[in-house]
Scaffold this active site. Structure first.
Site, PDB file in Angstrom:
ATOM      1  N   LYS A 171       0.934  -0.972   0.101  1.00  0.00           N
ATOM      2  CA  LYS A 171      -0.094   0.016   0.175  1.00  0.00           C
ATOM      3  C   LYS A 171       0.888   1.196   0.169  1.00  0.00           C
ATOM      4  O   LYS A 171       0.383   2.187  -0.573  1.00  0.00           O
ATOM      5  CB  LYS A 171      -1.059  -0.033   1.282  1.00  0.00           C
ATOM      6  CG  LYS A 171      -1.947  -1.041   0.968  1.00  0.00           C
ATOM      7  CD  LYS A 171      -3.165  -0.489   2.049  1.00  0.00           C
ATOM      8  CE  LYS A 171      -4.502  -1.586   1.555  1.00  0.00           C
ATOM      9  NZ  LYS A 171      -4.203  -2.928   1.839  1.00  0.00           N
TER      10      LYS A 171
ATOM     11  N   GLU B 238      -9.851   6.832   3.802  1.00  0.00           N
ATOM     12  CA  GLU B 238     -10.850   5.920   4.416  1.00  0.00           C
ATOM     13  C   GLU B 238      -9.900   4.745   4.592  1.00  0.00           C
ATOM     14  O   GLU B 238      -8.910   4.550   4.206  1.00  0.00           O
ATOM     15  CB  GLU B 238     -11.846   5.394   3.621  1.00  0.00           C
ATOM     16  CG  GLU B 238     -11.598   4.478   2.589  1.00  0.00           C
ATOM     17  CD  GLU B 238     -10.533   4.680   1.450  1.00  0.00           C
ATOM     18  OE1 GLU B 238     -10.177   5.809   1.256  1.00  0.00           O
ATOM     19  OE2 GLU B 238      -9.739   3.773   1.006  1.00  0.00           O
TER      20      GLU B 238
ATOM     21  N   SER C 273       1.367  -9.839  -0.983  1.00  0.00           N
ATOM     22  CA  SER C 273       1.241  -8.569  -0.794  1.00  0.00           C
ATOM     23  C   SER C 273       1.625  -7.770   0.511  1.00  0.00           C
ATOM     24  O   SER C 273       1.838  -6.624   0.655  1.00  0.00           O
ATOM     25  CB  SER C 273      -0.329  -7.971  -1.331  1.00  0.00           C
ATOM     26  OG  SER C 273      -1.185  -9.008  -0.288  1.00  0.00           O
TER      27      SER C 273
HETATM   28  C1  PLP Z   1      -4.955  -3.942   1.486  1.00  0.00           C
HETATM   29  C2  PLP Z   1      -4.656  -5.210   1.247  1.00  0.00           C
HETATM   30  C3  PLP Z   1      -4.894  -6.081   0.256  1.00  0.00           C
HETATM   31  C4  PLP Z   1      -6.227  -5.806  -0.609  1.00  0.00           C
HETATM   32  O1  PLP Z   1      -6.048  -4.636  -1.399  1.00  0.00           O
HETATM   33  P1  PLP Z   1      -5.754  -4.679  -2.965  1.00  0.00           P
HETATM   34  O2  PLP Z   1      -6.045  -3.148  -3.324  1.00  0.00           O
HETATM   35  O3  PLP Z   1      -6.733  -5.606  -3.645  1.00  0.00           O
HETATM   36  O4  PLP Z   1      -4.323  -5.011  -3.094  1.00  0.00           O
HETATM   37  C5  PLP Z   1      -4.136  -7.518   0.164  1.00  0.00           C
HETATM   38  N1  PLP Z   1      -3.084  -7.437   0.841  1.00  0.00           N
HETATM   39  C6  PLP Z   1      -2.669  -6.789   1.938  1.00  0.00           C
HETATM   40  C7  PLP Z   1      -1.324  -7.026   2.608  1.00  0.00           C
HETATM   41  C8  PLP Z   1      -3.298  -5.631   2.235  1.00  0.00           C
HETATM   42  O5  PLP Z   1      -3.115  -4.863   3.033  1.00  0.00           O
END
Ligand code: PLP
Length: 404
Positions: A93, A115, A381
């Site tokens: 993020k 948000e 992610s």
């Molecule tokens: C917020 C988040 C997501 C989901 O958000 P996307 O916009 O779909 O990437 C996925 N993995 C992690 C670790 C997150 O913090």
């Protein structure tokens, strides 16, 4: 001249029939201004150099592309993990919030709002606001403020004001409505940093571009490691879609590359306790965008449910709705127990505790059939430190791995 088919945004802000900007009249000028400004700024030498320097020295990029040998053997392919979990603040993020705050500064904005659901985007926004010395207001559903106590404390320590939202179900959807309301009251001086590839055009395209550093790096890293700059498969989890958009961005129109997405099935895509928007959603308008939305027969937005707070959003980015509709991507719905089990597996086989969100795409590996020579890049992610309590509380879902 015939136009080449593309899965990227068109000049009207649409991906096929999805996208657009469905906004209150009062925001029209602000969104128009953003639409005119974002590309020239993002593509300018000055922006690019500041952005890349912060990604390198502050975030710690490039994130490694790691060959996972034990899991490769198990799944019968050549599996590489794109390690977004190693970024500063623990997820992808921050790539987006750094980009948007630089853009906000260049547009002369003086105040930031955001948000947040689980608090991950709130923390990433509060972090860059501290870095840039900008005032920051984060809207969060009152229920989430209670459930995500640690992230609330982090945001406060970083200097952000967290405003609990008590309308509706007191979760992400309500927090987003409140952020939009704030934006309507202060369109001149306030920049709204949206946390995923959602919201009115140009946000989905802007966020996808800011996350596209992920696939830019994958190209160079694959070239170095295997002498070819594309994989056979790209895999990512989808909440709103930003880490997936970043993972596929530079390959989206390259048909040699298969795209596999995992959304959160919760207790099952055919139950009422799910966040599987692509499987369950119908065309609707959510947060300024025409996209798939989970809704009741009379059109009320359904509450999304998943063990992973970062994936329980009742909508989906328009880019991903279109990729699914056009069969550009294969989409799996992964249930809570499958995700937890997959997280334990990655932890024990590679020594990497993935975020619960990321664990959903790890679980999708077992639904695939690969050839041994297939090169698979899977984006982790985020890191799972924030989820350890949930993992331990649900270890009965982990089968053999949960026997301790
Ligand atoms: C917020 C988040 C997501 C989901 O958000 P996307 O916009 O779909 O990437 C996925 N993995 C992690 C670790 C997150 O913090």
């Amino acid at each position: 001249m015939e136009k080449k088919k593309t899965f990227l945004v068109d000049e009207r802000g649409f991906y096929g029939e999805y996208g657009g900007a469905y906004i209150p009249e009062i925001l029209y000028g602000t969104v128009e201004n953003l639409k005119r400004s974002y590309l020239p700024i993002l593509e300018s030498e000055e922006f690019r150099s500041e952005y890349m320097q912060l990604l390198r020295d502050y975030v710690g990029r490039p994130s490694p592309l790691y060959y996972a040998s034990r899991m490769s053997e198990k799944y019968g392919c050549r599996l590489y993990l794109k390690r977004e979990d190693l970024n500063h603040t623990g997820a992808h993020k921050i790539n987006n919030t750094i980009g948007q705050i630089l853009l906000a500064k260049k547009m002369g904005k003086r105040r930031i709002i955001a948000e947040t659901g689980a608090g991950q985007h709130g923390v990433a926004t509060a972090t860059v606001c501290a870095l840039m010395d900008m005032p920051c207001v984060v809207y969060q559903g009152a229920l989430d403020v209670e459930r995500q106590h640690t992230n609330v404390e982090r945001m406060k320590m970083l200097g952000a004001e967290v405003r609990p939202v008590r309308t509706g179900n007191m979760t992400l959807k309500d927090a987003t409505n409140e952020a939009i309301r704030d934006w309507c009251c202060h369109p001149q001086d306030t920049f709204y940093i949206i946390g995923s590839t959602v919201g009115p055009h140009p946000y989905p395209d802007m966020v996808a571009r800011l996350q596209s550093i992920i696939s830019e790096e994958i190209k160079a890293q694959l070239m170095e490691k295997i002498g070819r700059d594309y994989p056979d498969y790209l895999m990512a989890c989808v909440g709103g879609g930003s880490n997936a958009a970043g993972t596929v961005y530079h390959y989206i129109d390259d048909e040699r590359v298969n795209i596999v997405l995992a959304e959160a099935g919760g207790q099952g895509a055919d139950t009422d306790h799910t966040a599987a928007t692509i499987h369950r959603g119908r065309l609707g308008i959510l947060h300024g965008s025409r996209t798939l939305v989970m809704q009741t027969p009379d059109g009320q937005i359904m509450e999304a449910e998943s063990i992973s707070a970062g994936l329980d959003y009742p909508g989906i980015g328009p880019m991903h709705a279109n990729m699914a509709a056009q069969h550009r991507a294969t989409v799996f719905s992964i249930n809570d127990d499958e995700a937890v089990r997959a997280a334990y597996e990655m932890t024990r086989m590679e020594g990497i505790i993935p975020a619960l969100e990321s664990a959903h795409v790890v679980a999708a590996l077992s639904k695939m059939t690969f050839r041994p020579e297939d090169v698979v890049v899977l984006t982790v992610s985020g890191r799972g430190d924030k989820d350890v309590e949930t993992y331990l509380a649900n270890k009965e879902m982990a089968g053999d791995y949960g026997q301790f």
